[in-house]
Design a protein around this motif. Structure first.
Motif: not given
Length: 140
Positions: A30, A32, A43
């Motif tokens: 993920l 960011h 995200v």
């Protein structure tokens, strides 16, 4: 209503990074990133091909005709990025590598070999996909 990515993020977080389904046996991260215009944090789940002590992610966006916004967000950001990898949240250095860069062919080849859908994405567009090398900090 939750988006497709929101559902993947929820599954990722509920299972310490294991998503299964279409991504069974593959590493996802993920990423960011902060919107360069909005300043809002986003995200984005991405398939991450292991490459030594780093991971390679690709801005394929499923073969869309334009690069996803997260690439431009990284290119205008300063400092490291943050990823979730399994249960860990890590600060990582990164390099956005675009076609024409001498490193692109090798890095894109690593990602393409890892992710079987890459060939289908390539059929949908004439665009060559930028890749990002995420440098994971040494353990310890």
């Amino acid at each position: 209503m939750p988006s497709f990515n929101d559902n993947i993020i929820d599954i990722f977080r509920a299972n310490d990074g294991v998503v299964g389904m279409h991504w069974e046996g593959k590493t996802l991260v993920l990423l960011h990133h902060v919107g360069r215009r909005s300043g809002k944090e986003f995200v984005t789940p991405l398939v991450a091909a292991p490459a030594g002590d780093a991971y390679v992610v690709c801005a394929s966006m499923g073969g869309a005709p334009e690069d996803p916004q997260w690439v431009a967000n990284l290119e205008t950001a300063t400092g490291p990025a943050t990823i979730e990898l399994g249960p860990a949240t890590l600060s990582v250095d990164y390099d956005v590598v675009r076609p024409g860069d001498p490193r692109w062919e090798d890095l894109y080849g690593t990602w393409r070999a890892y992710w079987p859908d890459a060939a289908e994405y390539e059929k949908k567009t004439d665009r060559q996909f930028p890749v990002v090398r995420l440098q994971v900090p040494p353990a310890g």
